[in-house]
Design a protein around this motif. Structure first.
Motif, PDB file in Angstrom:
ATOM      1  N   ILE A 120       0.878  -1.175   0.000  1.00 15.39           N
ATOM      2  CA  ILE A 120       0.000   0.000   0.000  1.00 15.39           C
ATOM      3  C   ILE A 120       0.909   1.217   0.000  1.00 15.39           C
ATOM      4  CG2 ILE A 120      -1.813   1.256   1.236  1.00 15.39           C
ATOM      5  CD1 ILE A 120      -2.832  -1.244   2.389  1.00 15.39           C
ATOM      6  N   TYR A 121       0.759   2.086  -0.994  1.00 19.14           N
ATOM      7  CA  TYR A 121       1.693   3.203  -1.093  1.00 19.14           C
ATOM      8  C   TYR A 121       0.990   4.448  -1.609  1.00 19.14           C
ATOM      9  CZ  TYR A 121       1.889   1.348  -5.864  1.00 19.14           C
ATOM     10  OH  TYR A 121       1.564   0.867  -7.111  1.00 19.14           O
ATOM     11  N   GLU A 122       1.733   5.556  -1.616  1.00 17.73           N
ATOM     12  CA  GLU A 122       1.102   6.821  -1.966  1.00 17.73           C
ATOM     13  C   GLU A 122       1.440   7.276  -3.390  1.00 17.73           C
ATOM     14  OE1 GLU A 122       1.928   8.735   1.817  1.00 17.73           O
ATOM     15  OE2 GLU A 122       0.055   8.003   2.641  1.00 17.73           O
ATOM     16  N   SER A 123       1.759   8.534  -3.592  1.00 16.10           N
ATOM     17  CA  SER A 123       1.661   9.008  -4.986  1.00 16.10           C
ATOM     18  C   SER A 123       2.725   8.599  -6.002  1.00 16.10           C
ATOM     19  CB  SER A 123       1.489  10.531  -5.004  1.00 16.10           C
ATOM     20  OG  SER A 123       2.195  11.132  -3.984  1.00 16.10           O
ATOM     21  N   ARG A 124       3.933   8.221  -5.602  1.00 17.89           N
ATOM     22  CA  ARG A 124       4.971   7.984  -6.621  1.00 17.89           C
ATOM     23  C   ARG A 124       4.696   6.777  -7.507  1.00 17.89           C
ATOM     24  NH1 ARG A 124       9.694  10.037  -2.956  1.00 17.89           N
ATOM     25  NH2 ARG A 124      11.065  10.279  -4.753  1.00 17.89           N
ATOM     26  N   PRO A 125       4.483   6.988  -8.808  1.00 15.09           N
ATOM     27  CA  PRO A 125       4.199   5.824  -9.657  1.00 15.09           C
ATOM     28  C   PRO A 125       5.405   4.899  -9.869  1.00 15.09           C
ATOM     29  CG  PRO A 125       4.092   7.873 -10.927  1.00 15.09           C
ATOM     30  CD  PRO A 125       4.327   8.255  -9.514  1.00 15.09           C
ATOM     31  N   ASN A 126       6.629   5.405  -9.645  1.00 13.31           N
ATOM     32  CA  ASN A 126       7.781   4.527  -9.855  1.00 13.31           C
ATOM     33  C   ASN A 126       7.811   3.365  -8.866  1.00 13.31           C
ATOM     34  OD1 ASN A 126       8.415   6.523  -7.845  1.00 13.31           O
ATOM     35  ND2 ASN A 126      10.486   5.656  -7.843  1.00 13.31           N
ATOM     36  N   VAL A 127       7.130   3.526  -7.704  1.00 11.62           N
ATOM     37  CA  VAL A 127       7.061   2.421  -6.740  1.00 11.62           C
ATOM     38  C   VAL A 127       6.392   1.198  -7.368  1.00 11.62           C
ATOM     39  CG1 VAL A 127       6.101   1.688  -4.499  1.00 11.62           C
ATOM     40  CG2 VAL A 127       7.083   3.972  -4.748  1.00 11.62           C
ATOM     41  N   THR A 128       5.453   1.451  -8.285  1.00 13.85           N
ATOM     42  CA  THR A 128       4.731   0.363  -8.944  1.00 13.85           C
ATOM     43  C   THR A 128       5.691  -0.612  -9.628  1.00 13.85           C
ATOM     44  OG1 THR A 128       2.943   1.939  -9.277  1.00 13.85           O
ATOM     45  CG2 THR A 128       2.839  -0.080 -10.582  1.00 13.85           C
ATOM     46  N   ALA A 129       6.607  -0.068 -10.429  1.00 15.14           N
ATOM     47  CA  ALA A 129       7.563  -0.924 -11.132  1.00 15.14           C
ATOM     48  C   ALA A 129       8.613  -1.493 -10.175  1.00 15.14           C
ATOM     49  CB  ALA A 129       8.239  -0.130 -12.252  1.00 15.14           C
ATOM     50  N   ASP A 130       9.104  -0.665  -9.250  1.00 12.87           N
ATOM     51  CA  ASP A 130      10.111  -1.098  -8.261  1.00 12.87           C
ATOM     52  C   ASP A 130       9.624  -2.270  -7.431  1.00 12.87           C
ATOM     53  OD1 ASP A 130      11.758   0.945  -8.902  1.00 12.87           O
ATOM     54  OD2 ASP A 130      11.751   1.905  -6.918  1.00 12.87           O
ATOM     55  N   ALA A 131       8.426  -2.102  -6.852  1.00 13.56           N
ATOM     56  CA  ALA A 131       7.895  -3.121  -5.946  1.00 13.56           C
ATOM     57  C   ALA A 131       7.663  -4.417  -6.705  1.00 13.56           C
ATOM     58  CB  ALA A 131       6.595  -2.641  -5.313  1.00 13.56           C
ATOM     59  N   PHE A 132       7.122  -4.300  -7.919  1.00 18.50           N
ATOM     60  CA  PHE A 132       6.943  -5.500  -8.739  1.00 18.50           C
ATOM     61  C   PHE A 132       8.272  -6.216  -8.934  1.00 18.50           C
ATOM     62  CE2 PHE A 132       7.867  -6.935 -13.085  1.00 18.50           C
ATOM     63  CZ  PHE A 132       7.228  -8.173 -13.021  1.00 18.50           C
ATOM     64  N   ALA A 133       9.315  -5.465  -9.311  1.00 19.00           N
ATOM     65  CA  ALA A 133      10.607  -6.084  -9.651  1.00 19.00           C
ATOM     66  C   ALA A 133      11.161  -6.870  -8.462  1.00 19.00           C
ATOM     67  CB  ALA A 133      11.604  -5.016 -10.086  1.00 19.00           C
ATOM     68  N   LEU A 134      11.126  -6.277  -7.282  1.00 14.70           N
ATOM     69  CA  LEU A 134      11.714  -6.940  -6.107  1.00 14.70           C
ATOM     70  C   LEU A 134      10.888  -8.154  -5.688  1.00 14.70           C
ATOM     71  CD1 LEU A 134      12.706  -3.709  -4.162  1.00 14.70           C
ATOM     72  CD2 LEU A 134      14.216  -5.219  -5.456  1.00 14.70           C
ATOM     73  N   CYS A 135       9.572  -8.008  -5.727  1.00 18.34           N
ATOM     74  CA  CYS A 135       8.711  -9.140  -5.358  1.00 18.34           C
ATOM     75  C   CYS A 135       8.847 -10.273  -6.372  1.00 18.34           C
ATOM     76  CB  CYS A 135       7.246  -8.699  -5.260  1.00 18.34           C
ATOM     77  SG  CYS A 135       6.955  -7.549  -3.904  1.00 18.34           S
ATOM     78  N   PHE A 136       8.879  -9.919  -7.652  1.00 17.76           N
ATOM     79  CA  PHE A 136       8.955 -10.934  -8.709  1.00 17.76           C
ATOM     80  C   PHE A 136      10.296 -11.666  -8.682  1.00 17.76           C
ATOM     81  CE2 PHE A 136       9.929 -12.220 -13.096  1.00 17.76           C
ATOM     82  CZ  PHE A 136       8.827 -13.039 -13.338  1.00 17.76           C
ATOM     83  N   LYS A 137      11.361 -10.913  -8.485  1.00 15.20           N
ATOM     84  CA  LYS A 137      12.696 -11.518  -8.438  1.00 15.20           C
ATOM     85  C   LYS A 137      12.777 -12.576  -7.329  1.00 15.20           C
ATOM     86  CE  LYS A 137      17.227 -11.718  -9.160  1.00 15.20           C
ATOM     87  NZ  LYS A 137      17.999 -11.677 -10.397  1.00 15.20           N
ATOM     88  N   THR A 138      12.038 -12.365  -6.252  1.00 15.57           N
ATOM     89  CA  THR A 138      12.045 -13.306  -5.133  1.00 15.57           C
ATOM     90  C   THR A 138      10.881 -14.302  -5.205  1.00 15.57           C
ATOM     91  OG1 THR A 138      11.057 -11.461  -3.912  1.00 15.57           O
ATOM     92  CG2 THR A 138      13.358 -11.949  -3.461  1.00 15.57           C
ATOM     93  N   GLY A 139      10.271 -14.430  -6.413  1.00 15.41           N
ATOM     94  CA  GLY A 139       9.268 -15.480  -6.609  1.00 15.41           C
ATOM     95  C   GLY A 139       7.932 -15.227  -5.945  1.00 15.41           C
ATOM     96  N   ASN A 140       7.660 -13.965  -5.578  1.00 15.82           N
ATOM     97  CA  ASN A 140       6.394 -13.628  -4.949  1.00 15.82           C
ATOM     98  C   ASN A 140       5.430 -12.994  -5.948  1.00 15.82           C
ATOM     99  OD1 ASN A 140       7.006 -14.000  -1.937  1.00 15.82           O
ATOM    100  ND2 ASN A 140       8.698 -12.660  -2.574  1.00 15.82           N
ATOM    101  N   ALA A 141       4.131 -13.209  -5.728  1.00 17.22           N
ATOM    102  CA  ALA A 141       3.127 -12.408  -6.423  1.00 17.22           C
ATOM    103  C   ALA A 141       2.916 -11.146  -5.597  1.00 17.22           C
ATOM    104  CB  ALA A 141       1.825 -13.186  -6.539  1.00 17.22           C
ATOM    105  N   VAL A 142       2.537 -10.048  -6.262  1.00 14.84           N
ATOM    106  CA  VAL A 142       2.329  -8.802  -5.516  1.00 14.84           C
ATOM    107  C   VAL A 142       0.987  -8.176  -5.876  1.00 14.84           C
ATOM    108  CG1 VAL A 142       3.598  -7.343  -7.176  1.00 14.84           C
ATOM    109  CG2 VAL A 142       3.382  -6.604  -4.787  1.00 14.84           C
ATOM    110  N   ILE A 143       0.288  -7.735  -4.849  1.00 22.14           N
ATOM    111  CA  ILE A 143      -0.958  -6.984  -5.035  1.00 22.14           C
ATOM    112  C   ILE A 143      -0.662  -5.539  -4.661  1.00 22.14           C
ATOM    113  CG2 ILE A 143      -3.355  -6.696  -4.311  1.00 22.14           C
ATOM    114  CD1 ILE A 143      -3.446  -9.654  -3.646  1.00 22.14           C
ATOM    115  N   LEU A 144      -0.863  -4.627  -5.619  1.00 25.44           N
ATOM    116  CA  LEU A 144      -0.496  -3.229  -5.409  1.00 25.44           C
ATOM    117  C   LEU A 144      -1.738  -2.388  -5.175  1.00 25.44           C
ATOM    118  CD1 LEU A 144       1.990  -2.898  -8.402  1.00 25.44           C
ATOM    119  CD2 LEU A 144       2.603  -3.165  -5.985  1.00 25.44           C
ATOM    120  N   ARG A 145      -1.621  -1.485  -4.225  1.00 23.51           N
ATOM    121  CA  ARG A 145      -2.700  -0.538  -3.989  1.00 23.51           C
ATOM    122  C   ARG A 145      -2.042   0.828  -3.844  1.00 23.51           C
ATOM    123  NH1 ARG A 145      -5.136   3.601  -1.316  1.00 23.51           N
ATOM    124  NH2 ARG A 145      -7.367   3.303  -1.168  1.00 23.51           N
TER     125      ARG A 145
END
Lengths: 415, 415
Positions: A120-145
């Protein structure tokens, strides 16, 4: 629009497949996602312009508009971020320890993904790609809000990531965006413990407090930093001034910025005027206790509240103490368990500070600004944990993993 | 009676001192507490008799009365437990890693206490001494909230621990008992995040669910185990029978007991009659799906609910599957992420099961009953974590610690 329940189920299902992806497959997909971000740059910029326009109309502050705004350079930086993550070593599958027990059982502890991570995060859209990359690299699915300000940008970025995943032959449910940005949905997400294994809030103290208060999902608390620097009676003054200047003024709005100074009484008369000169030149207001105000009439008197405040602004608090013990008591009372530093040439005081300060990172003779995943050599950072469970301090890829015991037997039964 | 707030403050204050105790000081105090338990045995037994009498009058089941009841032997076992913990290696102070960064900063990661641990548990008074020993050994203060049935016993045990601590010159606030056993106080304790760093519930699913739901303090979830054994088409039948017998019947009421069997269709006709013979001789009722009931008419038909039940009783569920994939899907759907086992001679199936089952402990050819701190070589156990954050599986002393980064600089500032 999909229901939250449906999003949870899709993520859980995807997480089973993602846990089994090989390093090569994950890295290939990250590169494909990076390429897709560049390919779809026009659509992302267009969506972002909608967000910026709407936010301006809603009277959002220009400093926040700046965080929200995307440019071709910022999209390139996002894509480069994905490629950097693809180059990091993959922690998944590492066997941390393996022992042979007296009864012949071999017991190993293997690093595995957490499963489904909620962000759960606030206005920066770059977090969307960042969070995906780190979660995906570690084999996790991620739900973004993400925040409502950035919703169109986030949708466009996730569409690009889905395109990249599809091209790499990976399930697009590796990243799911909640498009409803209402507070009710955020609160409901915090109770989705059937599907989400860990919740990571990234944002201001209000957001983090609300998640901590309401979540039935285990939370990793990130962020707020009321960081201190204690100038000991045995400090090198030049070093102290350089470190304070750096820790306060290099970046004002980040969590590892110094917000409060503690000065030993014995050096206060000599040190405080130099300190005033240095910080005043940078436009920093100093809010100080009586003893310091008596030394420097330019200081503003500090209130109790000042000592507890993370300013994120051109203000710093200051207190004079009679001993290192008083300094440690003061810091442990007001710090947010993030980062605190001592400046000293004295061995015993350095060791005492290291031992007795309760914080994620405790420094001797260095700037608190180093508390950061890259500076600590982790190559990436999902946030800085200020809690004590699971991960403390800057969190790299390992913080997005758990372990399971794998046991190899040949018929053992318990006696 | 002290307020909860006051108890929290005392514990927090004590935790600062406890974190700095040396190994020798802690071990000496543990031995003094063990001696005090023996010294005050008569008072403890007297208090326990009050608890037992009151519980009988309140109609508490005899099986619970047995868990509540203390004898000189059980008090001796408690005291021996403290001495065993004193002999374990102390994890506090260990530096897990230390690196020299390119800028000359030396960054170490040091193991430190969590701070204040809250324990909420049910009727067994021995948990009082056990939990104290493990928390104290790791430099933590502990706030205990036991069940109302055992309140007098718990008060007497804590009085003995206080006597031992006093003799060793250690603050008695290392262990604080909440004497109000109302549900309101338990709920209030779960919101005491200003003072309690981690909350560990030990007890039934109801207690753990309530803590998970209500706590604003980070929780380590322990316990419930719906453990499975899958008998693969390539299983050694004798090994399978021995392991199932052990895992189901050695102890019925514990979390690592096997509660559900999964059998490959190809061996079902031959294996199931042998299985029935073996378990029927031990008085175990088998609740099975249609295919298994067609093979053995003595089975009771299983409902969906059976597959999700941790019986802790002389009952086991059974399902026949067509493939290892179906077995894994079934187990991951119904398990509680505790312990699951495969019996097989096939290399690929063994590896597949290890990789794809989502549980704290995954076994090949061994009994699930081994999931236990002592069996894993940890020397002691505070519980078995079924969550993914912080600790997973049996928790030894290390699970009661966190880390902090200690940074040695000589004037570094961030560029």
């Amino acid at each position: 629009m999909r229901s939250l329940e449906e999003i949870g189920m899709l993520a859980k299902k995807a997480s089973v497949k993602l846990a089994l992806l090989l390093q090569d497959e994950k890295n290939k997909a990250l590169k494909a996602c990076a390429a897709a971000l560049i390919d779809m740059q026009d659509k992302i910029l267009e969506a972002n312009q909608e967000d910026v326009k709407r936010s301006r109309e809603n009277g959002v502050k220009e400093s926040l508009i700046d965080r929200l705004m995307l440019t071709p350079e910022r999209i390139k930086a996002m894509a480069d971020g994905l490629i950097e993550v693809s180059a990091l070593p993959d922690p998944i599958g590492e066997v941390i320890s393996m022992q042979l027990r007296p009864n012949g059982l071999t017991i190993g502890e293997k690093r595995v993904p957490l499963g489904v991570i909620g962000m759960i995060y606030e206005s920066r859209p770059n977090v969307t790609a960042d969070a995906f990359a780190l979660c995906f690299k570690t084999g996790n699915a991620v739900i973004l809000r993400g925040g409502s300000d950035a919703i169109k940008s986030n949708m466009a970025i996730v569409a690009a990531l889905h395109k990249g995943l599809k091209e790499a032959g990976v399930t697009k449910d590796a990243v799911l965006l909640i498009e409803d940005t209402s507070r009710e949905i955020a609160n409901k997400m915090m109770r989705l413990d059937d599907y989400i294994d860990v919740l990571i809030p990234r944002g201001g103290a209000g957001l983090i407090g609300s998640v901590k208060e309401n979540s039935s999902i285990p939370v990793i608390e990130t962020g707020t930093g009321n960081c201190h620097i204690y100038v000991d009676e045995f400090a090198d003054f030049d070093m102290a001034l350089d470190i304070i200047d750096n820790a306060k003024t290099q970046r004002l709005g980040v969590c590892n910025t110094c917000e409060s100074l503690v000065i030993h009484e014995k050096i206060s008369k000599e040190f405080i005027p130099k300190l005033y000169q240095r910080l005043n030149a940078k436009g920093i207001e100093i809010r100080a206790d009586e003893r310091a105000c008596a030394i420097c009439s330019e200081f503003t008197p500090a209130t109790e509240e000042d000592y507890a405040t993370e300013y994120l602004d051109k203000i710093i608090s200051l207190k004079v103490v009679d001993s290192i013990d008083e300094a440690i008591l003061h810091i442990n009372k007001y710090n947010t368990k993030h980062s605190d530093a001592i400046i000293t040439k004295d061995y015993n005081n350095a060791m005492k500070f290291h031992n007795e300060i309760d914080a994620a990172a405790v420094y001797v003779n260095a700037s608190t600004r180093f508390t950061d995943g890259n500076e600590f050599g982790f190559g990436a950072e999902i946030g800085i944990s200020t809690q004590k469970l699971h991960a403390r301090g800057p969190m790299g890829l390992k913080a997005l993993t758990t372990t399971k015991y794998i046991i190899f037997g040949n018929g053992q039964i318990r006696q």
